[in-house]
Design a protein around this motif. Sequence first.
Motif, PDB file in Angstrom:
ATOM      1  N   ALA A   1       0.669  -1.219  -0.148  1.00 31.77           N
ATOM      2  CA  ALA A   1      -0.011  -0.200  -0.049  1.00 31.77           C
ATOM      3  C   ALA A   1       0.690   1.119   0.018  1.00 31.77           C
ATOM      4  O   ALA A   1       1.899   1.237   0.655  1.00 31.77           O
ATOM      5  CB  ALA A   1      -0.978  -0.054   1.245  1.00 31.77           C
ATOM      6  N   ARG A   2       0.726   2.076  -0.755  1.00 27.26           N
ATOM      7  CA  ARG A   2       1.547   3.252  -1.049  1.00 27.26           C
ATOM      8  C   ARG A   2       0.750   4.460  -1.699  1.00 27.26           C
ATOM      9  O   ARG A   2       0.791   4.468  -2.897  1.00 27.26           O
ATOM     10  CB  ARG A   2       2.798   3.144  -1.835  1.00 27.26           C
ATOM     11  CG  ARG A   2       3.909   2.395  -1.205  1.00 27.26           C
ATOM     12  CD  ARG A   2       5.125   2.646  -1.529  1.00 27.26           C
ATOM     13  NE  ARG A   2       6.131   1.923  -0.886  1.00 27.26           N
ATOM     14  CZ  ARG A   2       7.025   1.173  -1.226  1.00 27.26           C
ATOM     15  NH1 ARG A   2       7.731   1.162  -2.583  1.00 27.26           N
ATOM     16  NH2 ARG A   2       7.935   0.378  -0.609  1.00 27.26           N
TER      17      ARG A   2
ATOM     18  N   ALA B   1       6.965  10.731   5.385  1.00 27.38           N
ATOM     19  CA  ALA B   1       6.288   9.586   6.188  1.00 27.38           C
ATOM     20  C   ALA B   1       7.189   9.622   7.297  1.00 27.38           C
ATOM     21  O   ALA B   1       6.557   9.627   8.693  1.00 27.38           O
ATOM     22  CB  ALA B   1       6.173   8.276   5.525  1.00 27.38           C
ATOM     23  N   LEU B   2       8.505   9.522   7.239  1.00 31.53           N
ATOM     24  CA  LEU B   2       9.413   9.569   8.526  1.00 31.53           C
ATOM     25  C   LEU B   2       9.358  10.799   9.218  1.00 31.53           C
ATOM     26  O   LEU B   2       9.392  10.645  10.626  1.00 31.53           O
ATOM     27  CB  LEU B   2      10.649   9.163   8.061  1.00 31.53           C
ATOM     28  CG  LEU B   2      10.902   7.637   7.366  1.00 31.53           C
ATOM     29  CD1 LEU B   2      12.395   7.527   6.732  1.00 31.53           C
ATOM     30  CD2 LEU B   2      10.424   6.565   8.290  1.00 31.53           C
ATOM     31  N   LEU B   3       9.404  11.889   8.462  1.00 36.45           N
ATOM     32  CA  LEU B   3       9.364  13.378   9.377  1.00 36.45           C
ATOM     33  C   LEU B   3       8.087  13.169  10.340  1.00 36.45           C
ATOM     34  O   LEU B   3       7.774  13.737  11.249  1.00 36.45           O
ATOM     35  CB  LEU B   3       9.083  14.228   8.271  1.00 36.45           C
ATOM     36  CG  LEU B   3      10.418  14.802   7.711  1.00 36.45           C
ATOM     37  CD1 LEU B   3      10.319  16.245   6.640  1.00 36.45           C
ATOM     38  CD2 LEU B   3      11.451  15.231   8.717  1.00 36.45           C
ATOM     39  N   GLY B   4       6.834  12.771   9.516  1.00 35.06           N
ATOM     40  CA  GLY B   4       5.908  12.423  10.377  1.00 35.06           C
ATOM     41  C   GLY B   4       5.715  11.839  11.432  1.00 35.06           C
ATOM     42  O   GLY B   4       5.267  12.278  12.624  1.00 35.06           O
TER      43      GLY B   4
ATOM     44  N   SER C   1       1.748   2.347  11.891  1.00 40.96           N
ATOM     45  CA  SER C   1       0.916   3.455  11.894  1.00 40.96           C
ATOM     46  C   SER C   1       0.902   3.878  10.413  1.00 40.96           C
ATOM     47  O   SER C   1       0.465   3.307   9.580  1.00 40.96           O
ATOM     48  CB  SER C   1       1.715   4.622  12.723  1.00 40.96           C
ATOM     49  OG  SER C   1       2.863   4.846  12.250  1.00 40.96           O
ATOM     50  N   THR C   2       1.854   4.838  10.064  1.00 41.89           N
ATOM     51  CA  THR C   2       1.989   5.405   8.615  1.00 41.89           C
ATOM     52  C   THR C   2       2.355   4.545   7.511  1.00 41.89           C
ATOM     53  O   THR C   2       1.691   4.390   6.545  1.00 41.89           O
ATOM     54  CB  THR C   2       3.273   6.323   8.854  1.00 41.89           C
ATOM     55  OG1 THR C   2       3.250   7.012   9.950  1.00 41.89           O
ATOM     56  CG2 THR C   2       3.220   7.437   7.549  1.00 41.89           C
TER      57      THR C   2
ATOM     58  N   LEU D   1       1.776   5.308  18.560  1.00 37.37           N
ATOM     59  CA  LEU D   1       2.243   6.569  17.994  1.00 37.37           C
ATOM     60  C   LEU D   1       1.503   7.767  18.398  1.00 37.37           C
ATOM     61  O   LEU D   1       1.826   8.840  18.938  1.00 37.37           O
ATOM     62  CB  LEU D   1       2.541   6.762  16.512  1.00 37.37           C
ATOM     63  CG  LEU D   1       3.162   7.891  15.865  1.00 37.37           C
ATOM     64  CD1 LEU D   1       4.453   7.996  16.590  1.00 37.37           C
ATOM     65  CD2 LEU D   1       3.286   7.822  14.401  1.00 37.37           C
ATOM     66  N   LEU D   2       0.383   7.593  18.394  1.00 37.73           N
ATOM     67  CA  LEU D   2      -0.855   8.799  18.550  1.00 37.73           C
ATOM     68  C   LEU D   2      -0.709   9.013  20.113  1.00 37.73           C
ATOM     69  O   LEU D   2      -0.895  10.140  20.677  1.00 37.73           O
ATOM     70  CB  LEU D   2      -2.330   8.101  18.443  1.00 37.73           C
ATOM     71  CG  LEU D   2      -3.298   9.432  18.439  1.00 37.73           C
ATOM     72  CD1 LEU D   2      -2.991  10.542  17.634  1.00 37.73           C
ATOM     73  CD2 LEU D   2      -4.766   8.740  18.277  1.00 37.73           C
ATOM     74  N   VAL D   3      -0.650   7.877  21.086  1.00 37.18           N
ATOM     75  CA  VAL D   3      -0.477   8.251  22.369  1.00 37.18           C
ATOM     76  C   VAL D   3       0.839   8.983  22.718  1.00 37.18           C
ATOM     77  O   VAL D   3       0.651  10.279  23.597  1.00 37.18           O
ATOM     78  CB  VAL D   3      -0.357   6.683  23.147  1.00 37.18           C
ATOM     79  CG1 VAL D   3       0.372   7.279  24.743  1.00 37.18           C
ATOM     80  CG2 VAL D   3      -1.584   5.922  23.243  1.00 37.18           C
ATOM     81  N   GLU D   4       1.802   8.780  22.061  1.00 35.85           N
ATOM     82  CA  GLU D   4       2.929   9.637  22.055  1.00 35.85           C
ATOM     83  C   GLU D   4       3.027  11.059  21.677  1.00 35.85           C
ATOM     84  O   GLU D   4       3.078  12.329  22.407  1.00 35.85           O
ATOM     85  CB  GLU D   4       4.375   9.073  21.338  1.00 35.85           C
ATOM     86  CG  GLU D   4       4.830   7.741  21.881  1.00 35.85           C
ATOM     87  CD  GLU D   4       5.396   7.760  23.091  1.00 35.85           C
ATOM     88  OE1 GLU D   4       5.969   8.687  23.416  1.00 35.85           O
ATOM     89  OE2 GLU D   4       5.489   6.870  24.031  1.00 35.85           O
TER      90      GLU D   4
END
Lengths: 188, 188
Positions: A92-93, B6-9, B28-29, B143-146
């Motif tokens: 998925a991308r 994506a990694l920055l996010g 996540s992402t 990730l959302l918790v963080e």
Amino acid sequence: MSLPHALLGVLSARPMNGYELTKFFDASTGYVWSAPQSQIYPTLRRMADDGWIAGTRQSRATALRSTVYSITEAGQAELLEWAGHYHPPGPARDAFFLQALYLDMVPTRRAREVLRRFIQHHERAIAEWESQRDALVARETPLLVERLRARPPRQHARIARLKASVFQGEIDRSEALIAWARAQLDLL
Amino acid sequence: MSLPHALLGVLSARPMNGYELTKFFDASTGYVWSAPQSQIYPTLRRMADDGWIAGTRQSRATALRSTVYSITEAGQAELLEWAGHYHPPGPARDAFFLQALYLDMVPTRRAREVLRRFIQHHERAIAEWESQRDALVARETPLLVERLRARPPRQHARIARLKASVFQGEIDRSEALIAWARAQLDLL
């Protein structure tokens, strides 16, 4: 590996020179798998090397029209093998959904603008696909006209319907995305 | 250019070492933009060269956990610039719809099998996206918790809803494709 199969699909209608091939491609298969002319010629050479198509040079023709390509038995077998087996998609991308994960971080007016342009893109795509779908149902696209000459008349309606329905699939997907983007605008 | 964003996010949630980063990413992402670990480390090095992230070596740590990456001001600016502007998608290239253009040429039982496996693929994807969506709504993804620790509580519900809704978009699209494939099975 999709462009060779897209070109095999076009050539399965009838032999044609490179000029005709790119014309037919741009007006049919290219709506689903687009490719620039710069990719088409090298791909045709590789397909000829692989024995999937054969090129016959015509004397006294301009460069672009000098070679007539036809699908070989091996090419026809490859096309049917590829079309008749399921190929799992890659991972998925989706660049837009990735971006959408971060719309909470930007000013709301920017997030709205991003979603509005996404909607516009899909509305334009739908308009193109609808005209292609309708032309196929009416059996008026140049490639379908050529293709049906070689197929028994009792199959014509089914062939046209199945191909037109692919464009309906593109439309259905884009409509789902537009509806989602509108809901996302409300969420903002 | 999507993997760096994506990694920055992910890194915008908090500084983390490479091991944590790949864990968070995969959970996540990565469901929206998947990438193998072999791509993540070279991309992190390029992002550090570009000044988007900074790595701090921790002494007495194992190799994988030896560097803690944090997003820089330049990286944060890049993430917001990217997220806040619309990026037109590349040309239409859908391998499955391309194949579907030629399903009229193969035996009906093969065409049915291709469509059935397409439906199965999307049903499995929907199940994954639904669980990700529900975990986001419940604010339970790691990730959302963080991420929410650093955001004002009054924004939490909106952030969770907007992110969860991205997975709803993936679901909506796959459901539209399943409905289309079922109609295509009837057409055959």
